[in-house]
Scaffold this motif. Structure first.
Motif: not given
Length: 984
Positions: A198-205, A220-224, A233-234, A248-251
């Motif tokens: 789609p137009r907005a797409h998560l290519e890699h994480l 736990v960290s997630v780079a996108t 969001t996650a 970077v998304l973290t929790v």
């Protein structure tokens, strides 16, 4: 397209729950196919929409073309497959014979991609180079074979039918880096997928876990990497949403449940991609294992605990070659888990993504290995044929970019799998700066340790590997090395070469791993025999090996190294693997049980422990044993049963079983065990019997009793008849030929590897051509009160000549006690085996024995065998190794019976335990057969009681001899005593 993580994306959480994504479509199925023997013979313009391929063959995708009737499979180990056929410079592809498969299929696209959307086609595995066209437009080219080649087709696609065309080249420039020990195939052998982005797409994480001591809190960290205008969001299910910190998304996770092979717990991470207006464009589920793996305090540790790899090398290989389904792979992993293995090395290329997903879920530690092997070139350098400057890839700058491309493709696809604990730079490619750069790349993007064995051979850049890694090094040599080299942990990336009847003395490695902290186990070579299902000229099925498909060069049966057969059923070696790899070390005494828990995170109270007492295979008593041994600890418990006072031999066994079913085994499945035999002295004296009658003839000596008659020949020098159970026609003749001393067995693959047949040839002659001494006093007849003894003397045609005696002591009830003595000539080597060779009618094929089993076992591979009473059909006793060889024997046999359907036959006894074999063919017939189907029709049952057979060995299969303690003495007199008697 650039490599990316192997995540999937869905339109919604509801769709993700179904597992079926509307963003993807599998293009597997029947494609049109054209075969050409080289690139110059391919059909020009076939990719054009106007080119008619309706007359072409159909071929399944995925499949190897060589298993669909084109070209031929070729098994080669070290040799490049074109070697000797064409003169090539390094990097040149063969031109005279280089099969090319041209593929065509129709892809229907119902609607054009919306603005900003992209369409791609991903070939998950194409061997070894692939060129792609859509509607006549050239799209791209790739040649990594074992990671996806993905192509953006957006600009070439049309609404409706699209002609997708591909050419797959068997050999490319990159084939010089793909000289693995495997069958050489080509074609599209993994899935082909059509994707819509789609137009907005998560290519890699990229998921990262920070787990500091004391392991009670994790980040736990997630780079996108997002394509298009949008946001991500996650949420970590059960924990909460992730917050963005510096992009970077973290929790934070309090009291995390840690992932390990013993408890492969996975958290569910859900990512949502939104366009600028807030609309959700895709939902991405990602499994997360919270664990820490690395080198800490100089040791490889998982969650702070020192690990011992009880591992195996695994090719992706089954009855369809390297075309493996998820279901087949899951069955493999279930079998791996059920037999106590905790780790897998992907030899020697990245596997299908679903392999790693399954390892995450089931709990296996994985060494993920890059697609690199240049063994033939390594040979040239290691053997001094060329200088180190000519090593491949070595220090050659032109090879660095393709190497790094393969490294990037593997890491970006696979890095989110917690099962992967080590990156490997490849296999058997010597050393050099290029591989050093690969290892530096791994470290620059990830914190997993890096492995490479080639540093052992090219030590110029020791920093290439974070661990000492070698292949097939004897345990004693490892221990000696570690006395002075203690800067890195030591792992055997390959050991216990399980070729043919093998896997001997492997216990020494496990003993060392639990004694020497720096030695942290290894990976058996290998998982399953690589073999091709074939039919002979008479339509009979068999498994073929190198050369059986008419290929050259080839490496014969060197592809038969598995602890599984080619159909992925266990070989007898698995009995030993499971015993040695179990998580318990148990010592049983007459009144106590001492348990060492070798697991890292699991208390023994998680398992049912059962103690059992048997006498000759019959259970006498059984009792539960409540244990609670903490990981890494040792405890002693009272034995919950007592040994009877009645004389006899008893076996005490302690078994550990699953309390509850798992994904890989049902409740009650045994995960470990130990057994000890205990003798209670006291023997009941048999009733006295009258001595048998002796008939002293001219050429023959008869010995007879109420129910038997034995006839000994002075003329031929031995026992020529043994009848038992008198009938009107004179009784049942049990012998088909004269029993003779036997020192030979069909050489095993390992014996051939270290040249034993050349050294043992004297003992082959001795087994076939022993000659009675030409002496009128031969045999010597000695009459005793209860028996008569006939002693025959033989010359053995060894150089120098050896001497042999066989004494038959015949009792009145027909029992014959046989004592064999041999005096090897000076300077002869050890005997392959030492015993007797009997042949009886093939109707006698029901085997029952009291000894070790149930599976085949030998003096250096008997740890996993248990004392008991077992039954089998003689026709099933020759283990179906790819090439017939010595197999099917049992150790510690106290007695064995071979009978017909009515229960009549012959019983052999050796109270102290002997080795025993009963097979449908003689050792000489077995040795002469290249395949099981080449064995002659069954006419006899061949029985071989033996004092001992040479151990099967297995440190390697090209030079490592059987360890000295598992070989017969080469000097002095050898004596073996057993008895036989007819039964009816």
């Amino acid at each position: 397209m650039p490599a990316h993580s192997d995540h999937r994306w869905f339109t919604s959480a509801e769709e993700a729950a179904t597992g079926a994504s509307s963003f993807e479509r599998c293009l597997n199925g029947l494609w049109k196919f054209h075969y050409a023997r080289n690139p110059s013979s391919t059909p020009a313009g076939f990719e054009s929409s106007a080119y008619d391929t309706s007359g072409w063959d159909d071929i399944p995708v995925p499949a190897h073309i060589q298993l669909q009737g084109y070209d031929r499979p070729q098994y080669a180990n070290v040799q490049y497959p074109w070697d000797g056929h064409e003169t090539l410079e390094v990097g040149e592809a063969p031109s005279l014979f280089n099969p090319v498969g041209s593929y065509v299929t129709t892809v229907v696209v119902d609607e054009a991609p919306a603005e900003g959307e992209r369409l791609s086609i991903s070939f998950k595995g194409a061997e070894s180079g692939i060129a792609v066209w859509l509607n006549g437009t050239f799209i791209g080219y790739g040649e990594d074979t074992f990671t996806p080649s993905e192509f953006d087709i957006t600009d070439a696609v049309v609404v409706g039918e699209n002609k997708l065309a591909a050419q797959v080249f068997k050999w490319t420039s990159a084939s010089w880096m793909e000289d693995q020990d495997f069958y050489r195939f080509s074609g599209i052998f993994r899935d082909v997928m059509l994707y819509r982005r789609p137009r907005a797409h998560l290519e890699h994480l990229e998921v990262s876990v920070d787990l500091p001591d004391p392991l009670d809190r994790a980040t736990v960290s997630v780079a996108t990497e997002l394509v298009g205008d949008g946001s991500v969001t996650a949420t970590l299910v059960g924990v909460g949403p992730l917050s963005e910190v510096d992009g970077v998304l973290t929790v934070e996770v309090d009291q995390p449940r840690l992932w390990s092979a013993e408890d492969p717990y996975l958290y569910d991470l859900v990512l949502e991609v939104r366009e600028a207006d807030g609309a959700v464009t895709e939902v991405v589920p990602q499994r997360v294992g919270i664990r820490r793996f690395g080198i800490e305090d100089g040791l490889l540790r998982i969650n702070g605990k020192r690990i011992v790899f009880t591992g195996v090398n695994r090719h992706e290989f089954g009855l369809q070659g390297r075309v493996m389904s998820r279901e087949q792979t899951e069955a493999d992993i279930q079998l791996i888990k059920a037999n106590g293995l905790n780790s897998v090395r992907t030899s020697h290329y990245p596997n299908n993504s679903f392999f790693y997903e399954l390892c995450d879920e089931y709990g296996l530690y994985v060494i993920d290995e890059m697609n690199l092997e240049t063994h033939a070139m390594w040979d040239k350098v290691a053997h001094g044929v060329v200088d180190v400057e000519e090593a491949l890839p070595g220090d050659r700058p032109e090879w660095l970019e393709p190497l790094l491309d393969r490294a990037v493709s593997m890491v970006r696809r696979d890095r989110n799998h917690p099962s992967i604990v080590i990156w490997s730079c490849g296999n058997e490619s010597f050393g050099g700066t290029n591989i050093l750069e690969v290892s530096n790349y791994f470290r620059s993007v990830d914190n997993r340790p890096v492995h490479y064995e080639g540093v052992h051979w090219d030590p110029r850049y020791p920093e290439t590997t974070d661990m000492v890694s070698t292949m097939y090094t004897p345990a004693d040599d490892i221990e000696a090395f570690l006395k002075t080299n203690r800067d890195k942990p030591y792992v055997l990336c390959e050991f216990a070469h399980a070729m043919g009847n093998s896997f001997g003395a492997v216990d020494k490695y496990l003993d060392l791993a639990y004694r020497e902290p720096l030695f942290q186990g290894g990976f058996i070579w290998d998982f399953a025999d690589q073999a091709i299902a074939l039919k002979d000229r008479y339509g009979r099925d068999y498994f073929g090996y190198g050369g059986d498909c008419g290929e050259a060069p080839h490496d014969s049966e060197f592809c038969g190294n598995g602890i599984l057969f080619a159909d992925h059923t266990p070989t007898p070696r698995m009995q030993e693997v499971k015993y040695l790899y179990q998580g318990f070390a148990t010592r049983i005494n007459a009144d106590s049980v001492t348990i060492t828990n070798r697991m890292l995170f699991t208390d023994t109270s998680a398992y049912d422990a059962v103690a059992t007492l048997t006498r000759e295979g019959v259970a006498v008593a059984s009792a539960g044993l409540e244990t609670a041994v903490a990981p890494g600890e040792t405890e002693t418990y009272p034995l919950p049963l007592s040994i009877p006072q009645e004389p006899g031999e008893y076996a005490i066994e302690v078994s550990y079983r699953l309390r509850e079913a798992t994904r890989w085994a049902p409740a009650g499945h045994e995960v470990g065990w130990e057994q000890v035999a205990v003798a209670v002295p006291g023997v009941v004296a048999p009733a006295a019997l009258p001595a048998p009658e002796v008939v002293d003839g001219i050429h023959n000596i008869g010995v007879r009793g109420a129910h038997f008659e034995a006839l000994f020949s002075r003329l031929y020098g031995g026992l020529v008849s043994y009848r038992y159970g008198f009938t009107p026609d004179g009784g049942h003749e049990l012998l088909k030929s004269m029993p003779m001393p036997n020192f030979w067995h069909a050489p095993t693959s390992n014996e051939k590897g270290w040249g034993a047949p050349f050294l043992d040839g004297d003992w082959l002659l001795a087994s076939r051509y022993a000659r009675p001494l030409r002496d009128p006093k031969n045999p010597v007849v000695t009459r005793l009160d209860d028996s008569v003894v006939l002693t025959f003397a033989y010359e053995l045609p060894t150089r120098p000549v050896s001497g042999c005696e066989i004494a038959y002591r015949v009792f009145g009830d027909g029992r014959v006690e046989v004592t064999v003595k041999v005096r090897p000539g000076d300077g002869l080597g050890d005997l392959p085996e030492y015993g007797m060779l009997f042949s009886i009618d093939a109707d006698y094929k029901a085997l029952r024995w009291y000894g070790e089993g149930p599976d085949e076992c030998y003096v250096d591979r008997r740890g996993g065998a248990r004392l008991g009473v077992y039954s089998a059909d003689v026709n099933d006793m020759l283990t179906p190794y790819l090439r017939p060889q010595e197999s099917g024997s049992r150790t510690g046999v106290r007695w064995a019976e071979v009978t017909d359907s009515g229960g009549a036959g012959i019983r052999f006894e050796c109270p102290g335990g002997m080795e025993f074999s009963a097979l449908p063919w003689s050792p000489f017939e077995i040795e002469n057969a290249p395949h099981a189907i080449d064995l002659p029709p069954v006419q006899r049952t061949w029985i071989r009681p033996a004092l001992m057979r040479r151990g099967v060995a297995g440190d390697d299969s090209w030079g490592a001899e059987t360890h000295p303690e598992y070989r017969l003495p080469a000097t002095g007199e050898l004596v073996f005593t057993f008895s036989f008697v007819g039964i009816r």
